[in-house]
Design a protein around this motif. Structure first.
Motif, PDB file in Angstrom:
ATOM      1  N   LYS A   1      28.506  19.867  33.367  1.00 53.72           N
ATOM      2  CA  LYS A   1      29.260  18.610  33.346  1.00 53.72           C
ATOM      3  C   LYS A   1      29.997  18.376  34.673  1.00 53.72           C
ATOM      4  O   LYS A   1      30.347  17.271  35.001  1.00 53.72           O
TER       5      LYS A   1
ATOM      6  N   LYS B   1      23.032  10.128  27.830  1.00 55.66           N
ATOM      7  CA  LYS B   1      23.396   8.700  27.921  1.00 55.66           C
ATOM      8  C   LYS B   1      24.741   8.476  28.602  1.00 55.66           C
ATOM      9  O   LYS B   1      24.998   7.409  29.145  1.00 55.66           O
ATOM     10  N   ASP B   2      25.576   9.531  28.627  1.00 55.66           N
ATOM     11  CA  ASP B   2      26.866   9.396  29.327  1.00 55.66           C
ATOM     12  C   ASP B   2      26.689   9.310  30.847  1.00 55.66           C
ATOM     13  O   ASP B   2      27.635   9.014  31.570  1.00 55.66           O
TER      14      ASP B   2
END
Ligand code: TXA
Ligand code: MG
Length: 352
Positions: free
Chosen positions: A253, A275-276
């Motif tokens: 991340k 999708k983020d």
């Protein structure tokens, strides 16, 4: 320039006539569009290689509308012919190509002088109607430029082959509903059956039906020339979009460092996993937001073509579903892998 013609009874007649005269017709099948020529006319077949810029060492699949039309194209032993018939009768019309020893009816350029011919009955109403009207076998590879992403619409074909004279591209509302090319198996002289290209019909289904084990070829991990391989679908780089493509491997991340890189990427997702990241990539597509491999198969080639056309994009990131055992997942990932020439990228390790 090629002509795009909407399908109706008259255009099918016209196309059958063009094929008879030795010209090319691009037509839809349930897998992808094919670039057709009269398979018994070696001059017509030559035009396929020319239009696609395809190496002559790469054999073509021959399409027929009924199994009886294949018998004088093959020269198989009784055992091989029985296998051919059992499988053809079960899976045709459908996305399966069966390669067997060929007869001397088949021109050498169709088989690349390999003495083997691949046969298929496609399951698409337009393809079947055209083949019936022709009454002769039609050789047809995918209707793209060699090595590029396969086409699933008339517009895709026009993008690659629109430059070619004397080509009619049939346009229809009936989609290429499978979306990836047929499963290819070969029945060889030792009576072994080998899977040369995975597709929507799985080797398990084939094995179960014929009560015979289908061997698998290991994927090539290094680039090879066509001459060293049995089929161009085994090339490491194939189905490739025009932008450099990578399979997205590890992703931490904390990818802030890669923001600059990501802003130049088209991200092709699967099952909405990333999708983020929509906001930080230049464009985002999902092969199947609900994680269906059938939907991913249907969407793959159109999405690859849309991705390469995104303004300002430099790279394509592709989803990794190499650890799924489902055979359709394996078949779709086979195309993804070759589109990226097998290159993975781990964003947390990537730096400029
Ligand atoms: O779904 C499909 O199979 C589509 C539609 C149009 O039928 N056709 C297609 O053709 O994908 P193509 O040429 O793009 O891919 C066929 C593959 C090639 O990799 C070729 O090398 C292999 O099949 N092939 C054809 N005939 C062969 C033969 N006699 N021996 C070994 N490989 C063969
Ligand atoms: Mg092809």
């Amino acid at each position: 320039m090629a002509k795009i013609l909407p399908v109706d009874e008259q255009t099918i007649f016209l196309c059958a006539d063009e094929l008879k005269k030795g010209n090319l017709v691009a037509f839809p099948t349930e897998t992808v569009y094919g670039l057709g020529a009269n398979a018994l006319n070696s001059f017509a077949v030559e035009k396929i290689f020319e239009a696609k810029k395809r190496p002559k060492s790469d054999p073509l699949i021959v399409h027929v509308s009924k199994i009886e039309d294949a018998y004088n194209l093959i020269d198989a032993t009784p055992f091989q012919k029985t296998c051919f018939e059992i499988l053809g009768k079960k899976f045709w019309p459908g996305p399966l190509t069966i390669i067997v020893k060929c007869s001397n009816q088949v021109p050498k350029n169709v088989t690349a002088n390999s003495h083997y011919v691949g046969i298929r009955i496609p399951n698409h109403p337009v393809a079947l109607e055209l083949l019936e009207k022709c009454g002769f076998p039609v050789a047809a590879p995918s209707a793209n430029l060699f090595g590029h992403t396969s086409p699933t619409t008339a517009e895709h074909v026009a993008t690659d082959l629109g430059y070619y004279q004397d080509l009619i591209i049939l346009q229809t509302d009936v989609p290429c509903h499978v979306g990836i090319e047929s499963t290819i198996i070969k029945i060889d002289e030792n009576n072994e059956i080998t899977l040369l290209r995975p597709g929507a019909i799985s080797s398990i289904e084939i094995s179960e039906h014929i009560k015979f084990n289908v061997k698998h070829k290991k994927r090539e991990l290094t680039e090879k020339n066509m001459g060293e391989l049995e089929s161009s679908g085994q090339l490491l780089t194939h189905y490739a979009p025009s932008l450099e493509s990578f399979i997205l491997g590890n992703l931490n991340k904390g990818y802030v460092k890669e923001i600059n890189f990501l802003s130049q990427c088209v991200l092709i997702d699967f099952n909405s996993i990333h999708k983020d990241m929509k906001k930080i990539v230049t464009a985002y597509f999902d092969l199947s937001s609900l994680g269906s491999f059938a939907e991913a198969s249907y969407n793959l080639f159109a999405i690859l073509r849309n991705a390469e056309a995104v303004n300002g994009a430099k790279y394509i990131l592709l989803p990794d579903f190499s650890n799924f055992n489902d055979e359709l997942a394996i078949a779709v990932f086979d195309r993804v892998y070759r589109a990226a020439s097998g290159k993975y990228i781990s964003l947390n390790q990537f730096s400029f």
